[in-house]
Design a protein around this motif. Structure first.
Motif, PDB file in Angstrom:
ATOM      1  N   SER A  51       0.830  -1.192   0.000  1.00  0.00           N
ATOM      2  CA  SER A  51       0.000   0.000   0.000  1.00  0.00           C
ATOM      3  C   SER A  51       0.868   1.247   0.000  1.00  0.00           C
ATOM      4  CB  SER A  51      -0.907  -0.031   1.216  1.00  0.00           C
ATOM      5  OG  SER A  51      -0.130  -0.041   2.387  1.00  0.00           O
ATOM      6  N   PRO A  52       0.266   2.402  -0.250  1.00  0.00           N
ATOM      7  CA  PRO A  52       1.037   3.653  -0.213  1.00  0.00           C
ATOM      8  C   PRO A  52       1.706   3.868   1.148  1.00  0.00           C
ATOM      9  CG  PRO A  52      -1.122   4.010  -1.181  1.00  0.00           C
ATOM     10  CD  PRO A  52      -1.095   2.594  -0.667  1.00  0.00           C
ATOM     11  N   ALA A  53       2.752   4.670   1.131  1.00  0.00           N
ATOM     12  CA  ALA A  53       3.559   4.889   2.332  1.00  0.00           C
ATOM     13  C   ALA A  53       2.739   5.377   3.512  1.00  0.00           C
ATOM     14  CB  ALA A  53       4.685   5.868   2.024  1.00  0.00           C
ATOM     15  N   SER A  54       1.778   6.258   3.277  1.00  0.00           N
ATOM     16  CA  SER A  54       0.998   6.784   4.397  1.00  0.00           C
ATOM     17  C   SER A  54       0.189   5.681   5.074  1.00  0.00           C
ATOM     18  CB  SER A  54       0.071   7.912   3.935  1.00  0.00           C
ATOM     19  OG  SER A  54      -0.869   7.435   2.998  1.00  0.00           O
ATOM     20  N   GLU A  55      -0.296   4.715   4.297  1.00  0.00           N
ATOM     21  CA  GLU A  55      -1.031   3.596   4.884  1.00  0.00           C
ATOM     22  C   GLU A  55      -0.095   2.692   5.683  1.00  0.00           C
ATOM     23  OE1 GLU A  55      -3.558   1.424   2.228  1.00  0.00           O
ATOM     24  OE2 GLU A  55      -4.339   3.250   1.328  1.00  0.00           O
ATOM     25  N   ARG A  56       1.112   2.470   5.176  1.00  0.00           N
ATOM     26  CA  ARG A  56       2.099   1.675   5.914  1.00  0.00           C
ATOM     27  C   ARG A  56       2.451   2.360   7.230  1.00  0.00           C
ATOM     28  NH1 ARG A  56       4.445   1.582   1.007  1.00  0.00           N
ATOM     29  NH2 ARG A  56       6.214   2.829   1.674  1.00  0.00           N
ATOM     30  N   THR A  57       2.676   3.664   7.159  1.00  0.00           N
ATOM     31  CA  THR A  57       3.007   4.438   8.358  1.00  0.00           C
ATOM     32  C   THR A  57       1.855   4.388   9.354  1.00  0.00           C
ATOM     33  OG1 THR A  57       4.422   5.885   7.052  1.00  0.00           O
ATOM     34  CG2 THR A  57       3.720   6.710   9.196  1.00  0.00           C
ATOM     35  N   SER A  58       0.630   4.517   8.875  1.00  0.00           N
ATOM     36  CA  SER A  58      -0.541   4.447   9.749  1.00  0.00           C
ATOM     37  C   SER A  58      -0.648   3.075  10.391  1.00  0.00           C
ATOM     38  CB  SER A  58      -1.825   4.742   8.973  1.00  0.00           C
ATOM     39  OG  SER A  58      -1.826   6.053   8.501  1.00  0.00           O
ATOM     40  N   PHE A  59      -0.384   2.032   9.633  1.00  0.00           N
ATOM     41  CA  PHE A  59      -0.456   0.672  10.165  1.00  0.00           C
ATOM     42  C   PHE A  59       0.594   0.464  11.259  1.00  0.00           C
ATOM     43  CE2 PHE A  59       0.702  -3.817  10.239  1.00  0.00           C
ATOM     44  CZ  PHE A  59      -0.536  -4.386  10.490  1.00  0.00           C
ATOM     45  N   VAL A  60       1.812   0.905  10.998  1.00  0.00           N
ATOM     46  CA  VAL A  60       2.884   0.762  11.988  1.00  0.00           C
ATOM     47  C   VAL A  60       2.541   1.576  13.238  1.00  0.00           C
ATOM     48  CG1 VAL A  60       5.324   1.254  12.463  1.00  0.00           C
ATOM     49  CG2 VAL A  60       4.667   0.202  10.288  1.00  0.00           C
TER      50      VAL A  60
END
Length: 160
Positions: free
Chosen positions: A117-126
Motif C-alpha cells: 500500500s502507499p507509504a501513508s497507509e504503511r506508516t498508519s499501520f505501523v
C-alpha cells in the motif's frame, strides 16, 4: 473451573471481524473456515499467554491448558479474557509487521508502493501497531497491580 478457548477466540474475533481474509478461505465451507480460523487463533492464544506470563506473574497459571478439551484450567475473569484477546490482536498484527519488514530492504521506495500500500497507509499501520502494543503494556501493568477478582489495588507490605 476452566475457561473454554472459545471465550478467548470470540473476544479476539470481535477485534478482527472486518478482516475477511482471516475468516474466508477459497473452496471451504463456513464451518471449515471457522475451524481453520480457530486453529490459527489457537497459536495467537498460546503466544499471548506466553507474553502475559513474561510481562507479569499472574495469580493463576494460564499455561495450564488442555488442547484436547480446548480449555485453560483457570476460571478467567472478563478482564483477563480481554487482556489476552488484545494480546492475540497484537500477535495477529505482528505477522503483517513482519511482512512489511521483510519487504522493506528488498525494494526501493517506488517499488514498495506498487508491491504494498502507499507509504501513508504503511506508516498508519505501523503507528496503529505501536499504539496496540502500548495499550497492551498499560493493560498488563494495571492488571499486575490489582487483585484479579475484585479489581482493587494490591497492597504492598513493607516491614518497618
Amino acid at each position: 473451573m476452566s475457561t473454554a478457548y472459545d471465550k478467548f477466540y470470540s473476544a479476539f474475533f470481535d477485534k478482527i471481524q472486518n478482516n475477511s481474509e482471516f475468516f474466508n478461505y477459497y473452496n471451504l465451507t463456513d464451518v471449515e473456515s471457522l475451524t481453520l480460523a480457530k486453529q490459527r487463533a489457537s497459536g495467537y492464544l498460546k503466544e499471548s499467554i506466553a507474553k502475559l506470563t513474561l510481562k507479569c506473574t499472574p495469580d493463576v497459571n494460564f499455561s495450564d491448558y488442555d488442547d484436547t478439551l480446548q480449555v485453560i484450567n483457570v476460571d478467567a475473569t472478563t478482564n483477563e479474557i480481554d487482556i489476552i484477546a488484545n494480546l492475540m490482536f497484537e500477535m495477529f498484527l505482528a505477522k503483517d509487521i513482519a511482512k512489511l519488514s521483510a519487504f522493506s530492504p528488498h525494494f526501493t521506495a517506488s517499488e514498495l508502493k506498487t508491491v504494498l500500500s502507499p507509504a501513508s497507509e504503511r506508516t498508519s499501520f505501523v503507528s496503529m501497531y505501536k499504539m496496540v502494543q502500548e495499550n497492551n503494556i498499560d493493560m498488563i501493568d494495571d492488571y499486575k497491580g490489582r487483585d484479579r477478582l475484585t479489581g482493587k489495588l494490591k497492597m504492598l507490605d513493607f516491614p518497618l
